[in-house]
Design a protein around this motif. Structure first.
Motif, PDB file in Angstrom:
ATOM      1  N   TYR A  39       0.534  -5.906   8.100  1.00  0.00           N
ATOM      2  CA  TYR A  39      -0.643  -5.648   7.282  1.00  0.00           C
ATOM      3  C   TYR A  39      -1.219  -4.269   7.576  1.00  0.00           C
ATOM      4  O   TYR A  39      -1.004  -3.706   8.633  1.00  0.00           O
ATOM      5  CB  TYR A  39      -1.696  -6.734   7.472  1.00  0.00           C
ATOM      6  N   THR A  40      -1.899  -3.752   6.591  1.00  0.00           N
ATOM      7  CA  THR A  40      -2.563  -2.467   6.760  1.00  0.00           C
ATOM      8  C   THR A  40      -4.056  -2.699   6.592  1.00  0.00           C
ATOM      9  O   THR A  40      -4.477  -3.703   6.048  1.00  0.00           O
ATOM     10  CB  THR A  40      -2.102  -1.459   5.694  1.00  0.00           C
ATOM     11  N   ASN A  41      -4.838  -1.760   7.073  1.00  0.00           N
ATOM     12  CA  ASN A  41      -6.284  -1.895   6.928  1.00  0.00           C
ATOM     13  C   ASN A  41      -6.748  -1.252   5.630  1.00  0.00           C
ATOM     14  O   ASN A  41      -6.237  -0.219   5.220  1.00  0.00           O
ATOM     15  CB  ASN A  41      -6.999  -1.203   8.092  1.00  0.00           C
TER      16      ASN A  41
END
Ligand SMILES: *[C@@H]1O[C@H](CO)[C@@H](O)[C@H](O)[C@H]1NC(C)=O
Ligand SMILES: *[C@@H]1O[C@H](CO)[C@@H](O)[C@H](O)[C@H]1NC(C)=O
Ligand SMILES: *[C@@H]1O[C@H](CO)[C@@H](O)[C@H](O)[C@H]1NC(C)=O
Ligand SMILES: *[C@@H]1O[C@H](CO)[C@@H](O)[C@H](O)[C@H]1NC(C)=O
Ligand SMILES: *[C@@H]1O[C@H](CO)[C@@H](O)[C@H](O)[C@H]1NC(C)=O
Ligand SMILES: *[C@@H]1O[C@H](CO)[C@@H](O)[C@H](O)[C@H]1NC(C)=O
Ligand SMILES: *[C@@H]1O[C@H](CO)[C@@H](O)[C@H](O)[C@H]1NC(C)=O
Ligand SMILES: *[C@@H]1O[C@H](CO)[C@@H](O)[C@H](O)[C@H]1NC(C)=O
Length: 224
Positions: A39-41
């Motif tokens: 996941y990325t922010n």
């Protein structure tokens, strides 16, 4: 584009809900296993310019998705002036649209509706759950279905929906019929609005209906 969208969505779930992502294998024995999720922010700063209560933290109370991953966030801010008996929100409909290219469109809309009924959470005595009389649902892009309660006739509240576009412009609205009243004739917002799984077929509304000692569920499909 599609992959990055999925990443953003996964990330949103992690930020807001710590959701467990499960994948179902296509084999006939159908093992359920957690997927390895990257996941990325995604960071977006809510402005304090457009609120009377900048000290109230914004909350995401609902997240909805279009088929290709464009995301709708329903944001609220508490109204700090309300007392402990009733939990009310600032009377502005706030929707944040997260596009696949990661830009965000803001909708901050004053709907011409009774704020005490629509922007105060309803404590459902029979389930113990807090109900929000306002809901948002993604229709086909770029349309959003907003449901609320119209109190023009104080003895007979009605469930209404309005369609807005991504610019926040109101395109149409209509009544869906009487809002739910329990056996003691006390108003209680219990109807549910869901988009049909085939979006070409509009949306569905279900509402309990009391007849004598029996409670039925009325379900109606609305076409767009
Ligand atoms: C996301 O942000 C949090 C808090 O700032 C940080 O701990 C985490 O490492 C970040 N994750 C990624 C994938 O960048
Ligand atoms: C406040 O809301 C209006 C209308 O949605 C928008 O045009 C404006 O950019 C917003 N201002 C800030 C600071 O977010
Ligand atoms: C998302 O899908 C709809 C219909 O399938 C399409 O009209 C729209 O352009 C898509 N949006 C993006 C950003 O790809
Ligand atoms: C709390 O607020 C509601 C709605 O404004 C009002 O009807 C009620 O009397 C208030 N209760 C107290 C204890 O102040
Ligand atoms: C991002 O996507 C939205 C919706 O498709 C579009 O309206 C907007 O112009 C795009 N913004 C940029 C910077 O590409
Ligand atoms: C509420 O109902 C009245 C009477 O049917 C109607 O004229 C009005 O437009 C409705 N208001 C909203 C916000 O839907
Ligand atoms: C209706 O009122 C009676 C007496 O106050 C109460 O016992 C009952 O639980 C109420 N029913 C509902 C559906 O709230
Ligand atoms: C449920 O449907 C019946 C029959 O169409 C109707 O008479 C009744 O008013 C509906 N009840 C509600 C709560 O919408």
């Amino acid at each position: 584009m599609k992959t990055s969208c999925n990443l953003i969505i996964s990330c949103l779930f992690f930020i807001f809900f710590s959701f467990l992502i499960i994948s179902i294998s296509t084999e006939s024995n159908l093992h359920i296993t957690p997927s390895a999720t990257t996941y990325t922010n995604f960071t977006y700063t809510e402005s304090t310019q457009n609120t009377t209560f900048p000290q109230s933290q914004p909350y995401a109370i609902d997240i909805q998705f279009y088929d290709n991953g464009t995301t709708l966030i329903h944001l609220v801010r508490d109204d700090p002036n309300t007392n402990n008996t009733i939990h009310c929100l600032e009377p502005i409909l706030r929707i944040r649209i997260i596009h696949l290219n990661r830009t965000v469109t803001e909708i901050n809309k004053y709907l011409d509706i009774d704020p005490v009924v629509n922007y105060c959470l309803f404590n459902d005595a029979s389930t113990g759950k807090m109900m929000n009389p306002i809901s948002i649902r993604p229709l086909k892009e770029p349309f959003i279905l907003v449901s609320y309660v119209n109190t023009t006739n104080p003895s007979n509240y009605e469930d209404w929906v309005t369609v807005i576009n991504w610019n926040g412009e109101k395109l149409s609205s209509r009544s869906l019929g009487q809002s739910y009243y329990d056996a003691n004739k006390t108003w209680s917002p219990k109807s549910l609005i869901e988009i049909n799984i085939n979006k070409e077929l509009g949306f569905l509304r279900s509402v309990p209906d009391i007849k004598g000692n029996f409670e039925f569920i009325n379900c109606t499909q609305y076409l767009m």
